[in-house]
Design an enzyme around this catalytic site. Sequence first.
Site, PDB file in Angstrom:
ATOM      1  N   ARG A 258     -30.594   5.601  15.448  1.00 18.49           N
ATOM      2  CA  ARG A 258     -31.046   4.379  16.098  1.00 18.49           C
ATOM      3  C   ARG A 258     -29.944   3.667  16.860  1.00 18.49           C
ATOM      4  O   ARG A 258     -30.215   2.778  17.653  1.00 18.49           O
ATOM      5  CB  ARG A 258     -31.632   3.423  15.053  1.00 18.49           C
ATOM      6  CG  ARG A 258     -32.938   3.907  14.452  1.00 18.49           C
ATOM      7  CD  ARG A 258     -33.410   2.980  13.344  1.00 18.49           C
ATOM      8  NE  ARG A 258     -32.499   2.985  12.197  1.00 18.49           N
ATOM      9  CZ  ARG A 258     -32.683   2.270  11.100  1.00 18.49           C
ATOM     10  NH1 ARG A 258     -33.734   1.470  11.000  1.00 18.49           N
ATOM     11  NH2 ARG A 258     -31.835   2.352  10.094  1.00 18.49           N
TER      12      ARG A 258
ATOM     13  N   HIS B 112     -26.737  22.232  -2.017  1.00 16.47           N
ATOM     14  CA  HIS B 112     -25.337  22.514  -1.682  1.00 16.47           C
ATOM     15  C   HIS B 112     -24.593  23.224  -2.810  1.00 16.47           C
ATOM     16  O   HIS B 112     -23.588  23.884  -2.564  1.00 16.47           O
ATOM     17  CB  HIS B 112     -24.607  21.228  -1.278  1.00 16.47           C
ATOM     18  CG  HIS B 112     -24.329  20.293  -2.409  1.00 16.47           C
ATOM     19  ND1 HIS B 112     -25.224  19.338  -2.834  1.00 16.47           N
ATOM     20  CD2 HIS B 112     -23.241  20.157  -3.210  1.00 16.47           C
ATOM     21  CE1 HIS B 112     -24.702  18.650  -3.827  1.00 16.47           C
ATOM     22  NE2 HIS B 112     -23.505  19.125  -4.086  1.00 16.47           N
TER      23      HIS B 112
ATOM     24  N   ASP C 195     -32.841  14.107  -9.956  1.00 14.84           N
ATOM     25  CA  ASP C 195     -31.738  14.218  -9.013  1.00 14.84           C
ATOM     26  C   ASP C 195     -30.927  15.487  -9.212  1.00 14.84           C
ATOM     27  O   ASP C 195     -30.412  16.051  -8.238  1.00 14.84           O
ATOM     28  CB  ASP C 195     -30.826  12.993  -9.158  1.00 14.84           C
ATOM     29  CG  ASP C 195     -29.772  12.907  -8.064  1.00 14.84           C
ATOM     30  OD1 ASP C 195     -30.106  13.202  -6.893  1.00 14.84           O
ATOM     31  OD2 ASP C 195     -28.622  12.543  -8.370  1.00 14.84           O
TER      32      ASP C 195
ATOM     33  N   HIS D 278     -30.190  21.505  -8.973  1.00 10.81           N
ATOM     34  CA  HIS D 278     -28.902  22.138  -9.251  1.00 10.81           C
ATOM     35  C   HIS D 278     -28.902  22.939 -10.550  1.00 10.81           C
ATOM     36  O   HIS D 278     -28.519  24.114 -10.588  1.00 10.81           O
ATOM     37  CB  HIS D 278     -27.790  21.084  -9.322  1.00 10.81           C
ATOM     38  CG  HIS D 278     -27.620  20.284  -8.074  1.00 10.81           C
ATOM     39  ND1 HIS D 278     -27.887  20.777  -6.825  1.00 10.81           N
ATOM     40  CD2 HIS D 278     -27.201  19.006  -7.879  1.00 10.81           C
ATOM     41  CE1 HIS D 278     -27.635  19.847  -5.913  1.00 10.81           C
ATOM     42  NE2 HIS D 278     -27.230  18.759  -6.537  1.00 10.81           N
TER      43      HIS D 278
ATOM     44  N   LYS E 180     -24.131  10.219 -15.345  1.00 11.57           N
ATOM     45  CA  LYS E 180     -23.133   9.461 -14.610  1.00 11.57           C
ATOM     46  C   LYS E 180     -22.328   8.604 -15.575  1.00 11.57           C
ATOM     47  O   LYS E 180     -22.765   8.328 -16.685  1.00 11.57           O
ATOM     48  CB  LYS E 180     -23.810   8.577 -13.552  1.00 11.57           C
ATOM     49  CG  LYS E 180     -24.453   9.381 -12.424  1.00 11.57           C
ATOM     50  CD  LYS E 180     -24.975   8.494 -11.331  1.00 11.57           C
ATOM     51  CE  LYS E 180     -25.541   9.314 -10.184  1.00 11.57           C
ATOM     52  NZ  LYS E 180     -24.503  10.114  -9.502  1.00 11.57           N
TER      53      LYS E 180
END
Length: 517
Positions: A64, A202, A259, A264, A362
């Site tokens: 944008r 990834h 997540d 993963h 985390k």
Amino acid sequence: MTNQKTNPLRDPQDRRLPRVAGPCVLVIFGVTGDLSTKKLMPAVYDLANRGLLPPGFALVGFARRDWADQDFAKIVHDAVKQHARTPFREEAWAQLSEGIRFVSGQIGDDEAFARLKDTIADLDEARGTGGNHAFYLSIPPGLFEPVVTQLRQHGLADNHGDGRWNRVVIEKPFGHDLASAQELQRIVSQVFPSQSVFRIDHYLGKETVQNILALRFANQLFEPIWNNNYVDHVQITMAEDIGIGGRAGYYDGIGAARDVIQNHLLQLLALAAMEEPTSFDARQLRAEKLKVLEATMPPKRIDLHTARGRYLGGWAGGRQVKGYLDEDGIPQDSTTETYAAVRVDIQNRRWAGVPFYLRTGKRLARRVTEVALGLKRAPHLPFTDTQTEDLGANALVMRIQPDEGITLRFGAKVPGTQMEIREVSMDFAYGGSFTESSPEAYERLILDVLLGDPPLFPHHQEVERSWQILDPILDHWAETDATSRAEPGLDHYEPGSWGPKSADEMLARDGFTWRRP
């Protein structure tokens, strides 16, 4: 004629020669985001710096911002200088910068996509990119549909059938449950054929993840013990020592299980547990991964064989840190977990009776990702000078990050007159064994997209099967939250620890303890 057995690791083409992409245009949507700035644009430069991109390559940013081409080139330049893995070279940058363009516009703006089409057409002619285009969707999943619809309407997703190609790259999350993943697949498949869709995980681009396959199938030493005759359990860990940072808008409502575990960790499980493919062709590799995922089942007692928690505020890493509910943008009634651990079982001959434990969190003690095979004890231990509990257990640990390598733990005699056994480690470290540094995962994956080489990208069937494994667990947690006045399903844990007490209790029920990486 000598009958030689085919080595599954040997590619028909000589992999000692670098694979160089052909002429093409890479378009990045969401080019102003952190992923693009810190990973994608530096990876493109690193590929160019290594000579793996042709002179006929172009990079187009779509966002944008009201930027001119030179403004965007300056953004790429600064991102490359700060985050690129390889040294900055002016000659490499000069060649790359000649093909950098920027298109300003909103996702739903027809005129913006018309300008994008004109920009790409100009590059095809001026840079000789040959009508080959890759569209990288580094944007929230809710924007996938309008983008691919606009690409179709403006003829940018057409299958020409003359060797030219159009490909789309999708970042995780691939939905938030099975139904949304199937809807995402329906949307994308209406525009792009299956072979033109690349789903980025990834982790699969990391050298150490690919080394799981090399360790298993290039060595006769390990594969004979890679089964339930010798392995008593497997632990797959992805721990982070940071909090959510500024990602509250993405993370809250998603949580640790969606997540990390759905993508993963289940992909790591598939690579560690699958049968040997006949080759590393994408079709063969995906078939074996899907087989083992189809055999993977969530726990029968979800209440006993899952755990979840949320980090509190306190001291970690020598500084004061916020608790999850104190992070900016997190609502006080949030039920999102920052730690998740689950047990799954693989119902096939190789792994029957071997529990697989997956955990992620985390604000844990350290950043580490590893796959650890715990081996059974010897059936008889004639060492009277060593207590059984002191002997420990053999383990083979594949360290994915950050200390990439492999550790083998085994018992050895302590020097002295007594037959006393102590656990020792034998380590292989990438940094100490190879002079060349490992490329970043996004380097490998972007190059594979441009080459049309799909083995390291999950197929939509793998994605959907992973949701089938995780959905019953998520549904159970949601039901627990809905029927409880308090939050008994969320067990708080201190920052800098290894997670909630309920996770330790989960393994203790099966007679195991978590590794301390």
